[in-house]
Enzyme design. Structure first.
Site, PDB file in Angstrom:
ATOM      1  N   ASP A  31       0.856  -1.190   0.000  1.00 48.14           N
ATOM      2  CA  ASP A  31       0.000   0.000   0.000  1.00 48.14           C
ATOM      3  C   ASP A  31       0.892   1.239   0.000  1.00 48.14           C
ATOM      4  O   ASP A  31       1.872   1.301   0.752  1.00 48.14           O
ATOM      5  CB  ASP A  31      -0.925  -0.017   1.241  1.00 48.14           C
ATOM      6  CG  ASP A  31      -2.101   0.929   1.078  1.00 48.14           C
ATOM      7  OD1 ASP A  31      -1.863   2.141   0.899  1.00 48.14           O
ATOM      8  OD2 ASP A  31      -3.251   0.454   1.127  1.00 48.14           O
ATOM      9  N   THR A 117     -17.165  -2.349  -8.912  1.00 53.55           N
ATOM     10  CA  THR A 117     -18.117  -1.415  -8.315  1.00 53.55           C
ATOM     11  C   THR A 117     -19.437  -1.368  -9.077  1.00 53.55           C
ATOM     12  O   THR A 117     -19.473  -1.603 -10.291  1.00 53.55           O
ATOM     13  CB  THR A 117     -17.485  -0.005  -8.295  1.00 53.55           C
ATOM     14  OG1 THR A 117     -18.514   0.959  -8.057  1.00 53.55           O
ATOM     15  CG2 THR A 117     -16.829   0.355  -9.606  1.00 53.55           C
ATOM     16  N   TYR A 141     -14.035   7.013 -13.204  1.00 52.02           N
ATOM     17  CA  TYR A 141     -13.830   5.986 -12.172  1.00 52.02           C
ATOM     18  C   TYR A 141     -14.469   4.663 -12.609  1.00 52.02           C
ATOM     19  O   TYR A 141     -13.804   3.620 -12.696  1.00 52.02           O
ATOM     20  CB  TYR A 141     -14.410   6.463 -10.831  1.00 52.02           C
ATOM     21  CG  TYR A 141     -14.534   5.364  -9.804  1.00 52.02           C
ATOM     22  CD1 TYR A 141     -13.423   4.641  -9.382  1.00 52.02           C
ATOM     23  CD2 TYR A 141     -15.777   5.029  -9.262  1.00 52.02           C
ATOM     24  CE1 TYR A 141     -13.544   3.620  -8.449  1.00 52.02           C
ATOM     25  CE2 TYR A 141     -15.910   4.010  -8.319  1.00 52.02           C
ATOM     26  CZ  TYR A 141     -14.789   3.301  -7.929  1.00 52.02           C
ATOM     27  OH  TYR A 141     -14.914   2.288  -7.016  1.00 52.02           O
ATOM     28  N   LEU A 190     -22.057   8.658   2.643  1.00 54.52           N
ATOM     29  CA  LEU A 190     -23.190   9.158   3.423  1.00 54.52           C
ATOM     30  C   LEU A 190     -23.097   8.852   4.924  1.00 54.52           C
ATOM     31  O   LEU A 190     -23.222   9.763   5.753  1.00 54.52           O
ATOM     32  CB  LEU A 190     -24.497   8.580   2.842  1.00 54.52           C
ATOM     33  CG  LEU A 190     -25.766   9.006   3.585  1.00 54.52           C
ATOM     34  CD1 LEU A 190     -25.995  10.502   3.472  1.00 54.52           C
ATOM     35  CD2 LEU A 190     -26.979   8.239   3.049  1.00 54.52           C
TER      36      LEU A 190
HETATM   37  P1  NAD Z   1      -9.484   3.241   0.247  1.00 60.16           P
HETATM   38  O1  NAD Z   1      -9.060   4.498  -0.429  1.00 60.16           O
HETATM   39  O2  NAD Z   1      -9.762   3.279   1.708  1.00 60.16           O
HETATM   40  O3  NAD Z   1      -8.421   2.086  -0.033  1.00 60.16           O
HETATM   41  C1  NAD Z   1      -7.598   2.040  -1.172  1.00 60.16           C
HETATM   42  C2  NAD Z   1      -6.185   1.721  -0.705  1.00 60.16           C
HETATM   43  O4  NAD Z   1      -5.339   1.573  -1.841  1.00 60.16           O
HETATM   44  C3  NAD Z   1      -5.595   2.833   0.146  1.00 60.16           C
HETATM   45  O5  NAD Z   1      -4.994   2.286   1.299  1.00 60.16           O
HETATM   46  C4  NAD Z   1      -4.541   3.474  -0.770  1.00 60.16           C
HETATM   47  O6  NAD Z   1      -3.462   4.042  -0.050  1.00 60.16           O
HETATM   48  C5  NAD Z   1      -4.142   2.300  -1.639  1.00 60.16           C
HETATM   49  N1  NAD Z   1      -3.639   2.670  -2.969  1.00 60.16           N
HETATM   50  C6  NAD Z   1      -4.259   3.441  -3.899  1.00 60.16           C
HETATM   51  N2  NAD Z   1      -3.511   3.500  -5.013  1.00 60.16           N
HETATM   52  C7  NAD Z   1      -2.396   2.742  -4.780  1.00 60.16           C
HETATM   53  C8  NAD Z   1      -1.261   2.389  -5.559  1.00 60.16           C
HETATM   54  N3  NAD Z   1      -1.095   2.839  -6.810  1.00 60.16           N
HETATM   55  N4  NAD Z   1      -0.332   1.566  -5.015  1.00 60.16           N
HETATM   56  C9  NAD Z   1      -0.474   1.093  -3.744  1.00 60.16           C
HETATM   57  N5  NAD Z   1      -1.535   1.402  -2.963  1.00 60.16           N
HETATM   58  C10 NAD Z   1      -2.479   2.213  -3.486  1.00 60.16           C
HETATM   59  O7  NAD Z   1     -10.766   2.719  -0.550  1.00 60.16           O
HETATM   60  P2  NAD Z   1     -11.863   1.652  -0.128  1.00 60.16           P
HETATM   61  O8  NAD Z   1     -13.127   2.383   0.149  1.00 60.16           O
HETATM   62  O9  NAD Z   1     -11.316   0.702   0.857  1.00 60.16           O
HETATM   63  O10 NAD Z   1     -12.053   0.912  -1.515  1.00 60.16           O
HETATM   64  C11 NAD Z   1     -11.240  -0.208  -1.849  1.00 60.16           C
HETATM   65  C12 NAD Z   1     -11.539  -0.641  -3.265  1.00 60.16           C
HETATM   66  O11 NAD Z   1     -12.925  -0.933  -3.366  1.00 60.16           O
HETATM   67  C13 NAD Z   1     -11.244   0.413  -4.313  1.00 60.16           C
HETATM   68  O12 NAD Z   1     -10.680  -0.234  -5.434  1.00 60.16           O
HETATM   69  C14 NAD Z   1     -12.616   0.974  -4.644  1.00 60.16           C
HETATM   70  O13 NAD Z   1     -12.669   1.430  -5.965  1.00 60.16           O
HETATM   71  C15 NAD Z   1     -13.512  -0.228  -4.456  1.00 60.16           C
HETATM   72  N6  NAD Z   1     -14.904   0.104  -4.092  1.00 60.16           N
HETATM   73  C16 NAD Z   1     -15.180   0.770  -2.923  1.00 60.16           C
HETATM   74  C17 NAD Z   1     -16.521   1.043  -2.593  1.00 60.16           C
HETATM   75  C18 NAD Z   1     -16.874   1.752  -1.309  1.00 60.16           C
HETATM   76  O14 NAD Z   1     -18.098   1.947  -1.054  1.00 60.16           O
HETATM   77  N7  NAD Z   1     -15.936   2.144  -0.456  1.00 60.16           N
HETATM   78  C19 NAD Z   1     -17.556   0.650  -3.460  1.00 60.16           C
HETATM   79  C20 NAD Z   1     -17.218  -0.025  -4.637  1.00 60.16           C
HETATM   80  C21 NAD Z   1     -15.889  -0.316  -4.930  1.00 60.16           C
HETATM   81  N1  UDP Z   2     -25.545  11.673   0.000  1.00 62.70           N
HETATM   82  C1  UDP Z   2     -26.181  12.766   0.562  1.00 62.70           C
HETATM   83  N2  UDP Z   2     -25.433  13.603   1.336  1.00 62.70           N
HETATM   84  C2  UDP Z   2     -24.096  13.417   1.571  1.00 62.70           C
HETATM   85  C3  UDP Z   2     -23.471  12.281   0.991  1.00 62.70           C
HETATM   86  C4  UDP Z   2     -24.220  11.429   0.208  1.00 62.70           C
HETATM   87  O1  UDP Z   2     -27.384  12.977   0.374  1.00 62.70           O
HETATM   88  O2  UDP Z   2     -23.472  14.237   2.263  1.00 62.70           O
HETATM   89  C5  UDP Z   2     -26.351  10.731  -0.806  1.00 62.70           C
HETATM   90  C6  UDP Z   2     -25.842  10.551  -2.230  1.00 62.70           C
HETATM   91  O3  UDP Z   2     -26.441  11.503  -3.077  1.00 62.70           O
HETATM   92  C7  UDP Z   2     -26.298   9.109  -2.546  1.00 62.70           C
HETATM   93  C8  UDP Z   2     -26.276   8.412  -1.179  1.00 62.70           C
HETATM   94  O4  UDP Z   2     -26.245   9.464  -0.198  1.00 62.70           O
HETATM   95  O5  UDP Z   2     -27.625   9.135  -2.994  1.00 62.70           O
HETATM   96  C9  UDP Z   2     -25.052   7.535  -0.998  1.00 62.70           C
HETATM   97  O6  UDP Z   2     -23.905   8.307  -1.343  1.00 62.70           O
HETATM   98  P1  UDP Z   2     -22.426   7.792  -1.143  1.00 62.70           P
HETATM   99  O7  UDP Z   2     -21.512   8.894  -1.600  1.00 62.70           O
HETATM  100  O8  UDP Z   2     -22.267   7.297   0.255  1.00 62.70           O
HETATM  101  O9  UDP Z   2     -22.320   6.534  -2.092  1.00 62.70           O
HETATM  102  P2  UDP Z   2     -22.572   6.363  -3.683  1.00 62.70           P
HETATM  103  O10 UDP Z   2     -23.975   5.869  -3.809  1.00 62.70           O
HETATM  104  O11 UDP Z   2     -22.335   7.678  -4.337  1.00 62.70           O
HETATM  105  O12 UDP Z   2     -21.568   5.334  -4.059  1.00 62.70           O
END
Ligand code: NAD
Ligand code: UDP
Length: 329
Positions: A31, A117, A141, A190
């Site tokens: 990381d 995602t 993204y 959110l």
């Molecule tokens: P996060 O930002 O907390 O974690 C990502 C980690 O990757 C971080 O620790 C960052 O330092 C590391 N990183 C980024 N680029 C790097 C690189 N080039 N080399 C080494 N390390 C690197 O994000 P998260 O919320 O834990 O999400 C994790 C994964 O899940 C991501 O790929 C994100 O796109 C995907 N995802 C997250 C959500 C969500 O709701 N959080 C939803 C759908 C998909």
């Molecule tokens: N949202 C909101 N206020 C905030 C953050 C998010 O009303 O301050 C809403 C956003 O428009 C979406 C839902 O909450 O409808 C979930 O948003 P989030 O960013 O958590 O996740 P996303 O669905 O965008 O991946």
């Protein structure tokens, strides 16, 4: 042999590391700490600080450890930022994954679980969304995540690298022990933003639009607990170990909650009035996103344990109350 977790210091990655260790797996984390936290990584995992775009670092990691499979979280994941800086997303997400898969080919590693995602779908034609739904991402993204899935498809054909792509819906909650949780800066999700109100860090929660075609006019999302996501990664690993072919799975709870409903549940969990103010819509927000996760349930045997949103919010509140400013580092 060990499992290499890229992005294992991040929110979902750090919880997955804990889940893997609980199943007796050996874990190696790479990381860059760009958005992650060193103290989120369990002391039982071997940690390398560095960027997956650094081929020399990956050579060292694969050379020094017998890596059986990779779980790939490392990415940039802010929709709005990706619209402002698309090239940064192509660089970190697509080139980062290219660099990782290149190292896997070079070192003979042939299994990868990938963080995809719901943003790969864009505005859905129907909900719940099944994996066969059209993929029309509406941001760089989502586009880079879909491109990475396609990269894996071709690399499976050419090099025999098996992949499981997990399309998460809205990840939330924290480990029930309260030691690790969500700490994004800036925070865009959110639930942690709502919880900043009872923590005294903001006056009110802004609701992004109350004129959507839903019952209360606010957007509906599918919230899934981070430990249930973590468990799905371990199941995906078992799936590949059993020799199954590459596949894509949605991960969501299958139930939709409106922004208004989430705020009401947070009020009851925190016993705080949490004032809410309606603000303009956020660009690119679909009205309703709900996953069909029946494929993950039937094929991977995934059974989410946290299917009650109040319980999910309670685990998040437990973490945020104890760590109001997030991780110390
Ligand atoms: P996060 O930002 O907390 O974690 C990502 C980690 O990757 C971080 O620790 C960052 O330092 C590391 N990183 C980024 N680029 C790097 C690189 N080039 N080399 C080494 N390390 C690197 O994000 P998260 O919320 O834990 O999400 C994790 C994964 O899940 C991501 O790929 C994100 O796109 C995907 N995802 C997250 C959500 C969500 O709701 N959080 C939803 C759908 C998909
Ligand atoms: N949202 C909101 N206020 C905030 C953050 C998010 O009303 O301050 C809403 C956003 O428009 C979406 C839902 O909450 O409808 C979930 O948003 P989030 O960013 O958590 O996740 P996303 O669905 O965008 O991946």
């Amino acid at each position: 042999m060990a499992i290499l977790v890229t992005g294992g210091a991040g929110y979902i990655g750090s919880h997955t590391v804990v889940e893997l260790l609980s199943h007796g797996e050996q874990v190696v984390v790479v990381d860059s700490l760009r958005t992650g936290h060193r103290s989120a990584v369990s002391a039982d995992a071997r940690f390398y600080e560095g960027d997956i775009r650094d081929a020399e670092l990956l050579d060292r990691v694969f050379g020094e450890n017998a890596i059986e499979a990779v779980i790939h979280f490392a990415a940039s994941s802010l929709v709005g930022e990706s619209v402002q800086q698309p090239l940064a997303y192509y660089d970190n997400n697509l080139f980062g994954t290219y660099s990782l898969v290149n190292a896997m080919v070079k070192h003979g590693v042939n299994k990868i679980v990938f963080s995809s995602t719901a943003a790969t779908y864009g505005e859905p034609e129907r909900v719940p969304i099944e994996e066969i739904a059209p993929t029309r991402p509406e941001s760089p993204y989502g586009e880079t995540k879909l491109a990475m899935e396609n990269m894996f498809r071709w690399c499976d054909k050419a090099y025999g690298i098996k992949f499981v792509s997990l399309r998460y819906f809205n990840a939330c909650g924290a480990h029930p022990d309260g030691l690790i949780g969500e700490d994004h800066k800036p925070e865009s999700h959110l639930i942690p933003i709502i919880l900043q109100v009872p923590l005294g860090q903001r006056e009110h929660i802004g609701i992004y639009g109350d004129d959507y075609p839903t019952e209360d006019g606010t957007c509906i999302r599918d919230y899934v607990h981070v430990m249930d996501l973590a468990n799905a990664h371990w199941l995906a690993l078992q799936h590949m170990r059993a020799g199954h072919s590459s596949d894509v799975f949605n991960l969501g709870s299958g139930a939709g909650f409106s922004v208004q409903q989430v705020i009401e549940l947070a009020r009851s969990v925190t016993e705080h009035p949490i004032p809410a103010v309606v603000s303009p819509r956020r660009a690119g927000d679909p009205a309703v996103l709900i996953a069909s996760s029946s494929k993950a349930r039937s094929v991977l045997g995934w059974q989410p344990r946290y299917d009650d949103l109040a319980t999910i919010i309670r685990t998040a509140w437990n973490w945020h109350k104890q760590h109001p400013d997030g991780y110390a580092d």
